[in-house]
Design an enzyme around this catalytic site. Sequence first.
Site, PDB file in Angstrom:
ATOM      1  N   THR A 371       0.900  -1.134   0.000  1.00  0.00           N
ATOM      2  CA  THR A 371       0.000   0.000   0.000  1.00  0.00           C
ATOM      3  C   THR A 371       0.945   1.190   0.000  1.00  0.00           C
ATOM      4  O   THR A 371       2.145   1.025   0.156  1.00  0.00           O
ATOM      5  CB  THR A 371      -0.872  -0.078   1.279  1.00  0.00           C
ATOM      6  OG1 THR A 371      -1.627  -1.276   1.200  1.00  0.00           O
ATOM      7  CG2 THR A 371      -1.762   1.101   1.474  1.00  0.00           C
ATOM      8  N   ASP A 413      -8.756  -9.433   0.215  1.00  0.00           N
ATOM      9  CA  ASP A 413      -9.003  -8.815   1.509  1.00  0.00           C
ATOM     10  C   ASP A 413     -10.372  -9.168   2.071  1.00  0.00           C
ATOM     11  O   ASP A 413     -10.676  -8.840   3.218  1.00  0.00           O
ATOM     12  CB  ASP A 413      -8.859  -7.290   1.411  1.00  0.00           C
ATOM     13  CG  ASP A 413      -7.448  -6.830   1.752  1.00  0.00           C
ATOM     14  OD1 ASP A 413      -6.622  -7.680   2.107  1.00  0.00           O
ATOM     15  OD2 ASP A 413      -7.169  -5.625   1.663  1.00  0.00           O
ATOM     16  N   SER A 442     -10.292  -3.357   5.212  1.00  0.00           N
ATOM     17  CA  SER A 442      -8.936  -2.850   5.035  1.00  0.00           C
ATOM     18  C   SER A 442      -8.305  -2.588   6.390  1.00  0.00           C
ATOM     19  O   SER A 442      -8.991  -2.468   7.402  1.00  0.00           O
ATOM     20  CB  SER A 442      -8.981  -1.552   4.219  1.00  0.00           C
ATOM     21  OG  SER A 442      -7.729  -0.888   4.244  1.00  0.00           O
ATOM     22  N   SER A 443      -6.979  -2.464   6.398  1.00  0.00           N
ATOM     23  CA  SER A 443      -6.259  -2.051   7.605  1.00  0.00           C
ATOM     24  C   SER A 443      -5.694  -0.638   7.465  1.00  0.00           C
ATOM     25  O   SER A 443      -4.997  -0.159   8.364  1.00  0.00           O
ATOM     26  CB  SER A 443      -5.104  -3.023   7.893  1.00  0.00           C
ATOM     27  OG  SER A 443      -5.584  -4.302   8.204  1.00  0.00           O
ATOM     28  N   GLY A 463       1.549  -1.341   4.724  1.00  0.00           N
ATOM     29  CA  GLY A 463       2.031  -2.423   5.576  1.00  0.00           C
ATOM     30  C   GLY A 463       1.047  -3.544   5.809  1.00  0.00           C
ATOM     31  O   GLY A 463       1.212  -4.328   6.745  1.00  0.00           O
ATOM     32  N   GLY A 464      -0.034  -3.631   4.999  1.00  0.00           N
ATOM     33  CA  GLY A 464      -0.987  -4.710   5.191  1.00  0.00           C
ATOM     34  C   GLY A 464      -1.566  -4.680   6.593  1.00  0.00           C
ATOM     35  O   GLY A 464      -1.911  -3.626   7.131  1.00  0.00           O
TER      36      GLY A 464
END
Length: 560
Positions: A371, A413, A442-443, A463-464
Amino acid sequence: MEHVSLKPRILILLFCLLTLITNLYSQNISYNNAVVSSANELASEVGIKILKSGGNAIDAAVGTAFALAVVYPQAGNIGGGGFIVLRSENGFETSIDFRETAPSLSTKNMYLDKDGNVISELSTTGHLASGIPGSVAGLLYALEKYGTKSREEILSYAIELAEKGFRINYELANSINNHRKEFNLFNGSSKIFGRKFRSDDLLIQTDLANTLKEISANGRDGFYKGNVADKIVAEMKKGYGIISLNDLENYKPVERKVIKGTYRGYDIITMGSPSSGGTCLIYLLNILENFDLKSMGRAGIHFVNVLAEAMKRVYSDRSEYMGDKDFYNMPVDKLISKSYAKERFSNFILGEMIPSSEIKPGNLNKESPQTTHLSVADSKGDMVSLTTTLNDVFGSKVVVDGAGFILNNEMDDFSVKPGVPNIYGLVGNEANAIAPGKRMLSSMTPTLILKENKPFLVIGSPGGGKIITAVLQSIINIIDFGMSVADAVNAPRFHHQWLPDILQLENSYVSNIQIRELKEIGYSTKIIPDFARVEAILYNPDGTLTGHSDRRGSGKAVGF
């Protein structure tokens, strides 16, 4: 002639070089007017040019984001999606959700075989892995509603970078080369990224420039209708993808209320559903506010113990209760309440560890890391935190033939199957099951922080699943430990996400003795490569601004 040993001179030179590198990583340069911090210096410079020409923070953020689609194709994109959190100088706050959505032909079990098992890589590589892109619609929506500059002017910088080309750095060359085998599976991808690259090679992207010109001339219709849309659908048909012309035409970004919390007197303004990032961040801060973290020390066993146990409880609730609130009644108010944080942590005993198998989601009555993030701040008080993604490095690895941009692999995701981890090891449940038109969880954690109702910090990261904990630790470093923005962002990190039940630590975080102490408490530990790449801007008491781009990447904060 007297013999002079070179060894002391070499050691002195090495020491000087190490000092120089350390200073570069920890620089705290302040600016009087504005700062843009992003994953690529060329993109940050685009944002600064826009600000110098009289644009506002949204103008700069949108211009930087389109530039990242050219110079940072690992994650910068027009084929993905993301979130914007913004605050204007008069105190107006809002967020824009341009997360990808599932195509109309999506089904809950589309990535399972006849026996109900997950089909490897189907949700991560290739055409079927892509959700409907939201970046173009979202960025243009932000520009038209909150910007001051014309679409043509803002896009001109990205068009020039794509058309004339730019010299790639080592990081991009290495990243392309590492994925060349996957790129060569797809015709459009092979044309652009199929050869071996070296640092300083000139990368010209004519097809991408033409797509950006269509967007510049025709707005969202230049992407979601007409030539570009036709090319997307034609690409889908090559690889059994399911995005249709109707899917593209019907895509809409959503403006949403921000979610808010407080931490030690600071106001936290961040992103809500379908991102779990803001909810988890406030939830974590609510737990940690009850502890004197500074007295524990950043490398202290008790500090790691408190944060790790908080992370485990928060991520367990993430797996059960978080998803697209337009499809699922996500209990945000309860999750971000200080009373619930105390309730969830009531069984914590300092110096002890509870196995993840014994931590269940609370009773609520029922993203690589690739990301990218950019932060923009100016002296007037305009603040923009923007995170955008393709999901994995180079997304699905599919370049739309003739259009020059990479499609996301965001369908991974979703919870492809309840309890089965995605590429980041995160598990989910029915709240995040696949459904047509639904936005996947999402994170991403684009965040703004105020101090005494005045701008204090703009922050976010890629960073996922580790985005949340990277942003958390950077904030704690600044607020609790009084660190400079550069030192706070550059400092070593650790991460726990409930499942797998492993405490993951960057190599530089703790000594071997501390690792032994953590194991004695009961933690299974794993040393991992550095993670996340925080982009942050701090408002200083004297009115100046200090920006910093994480040492873990090759970006830069640029200001004037």
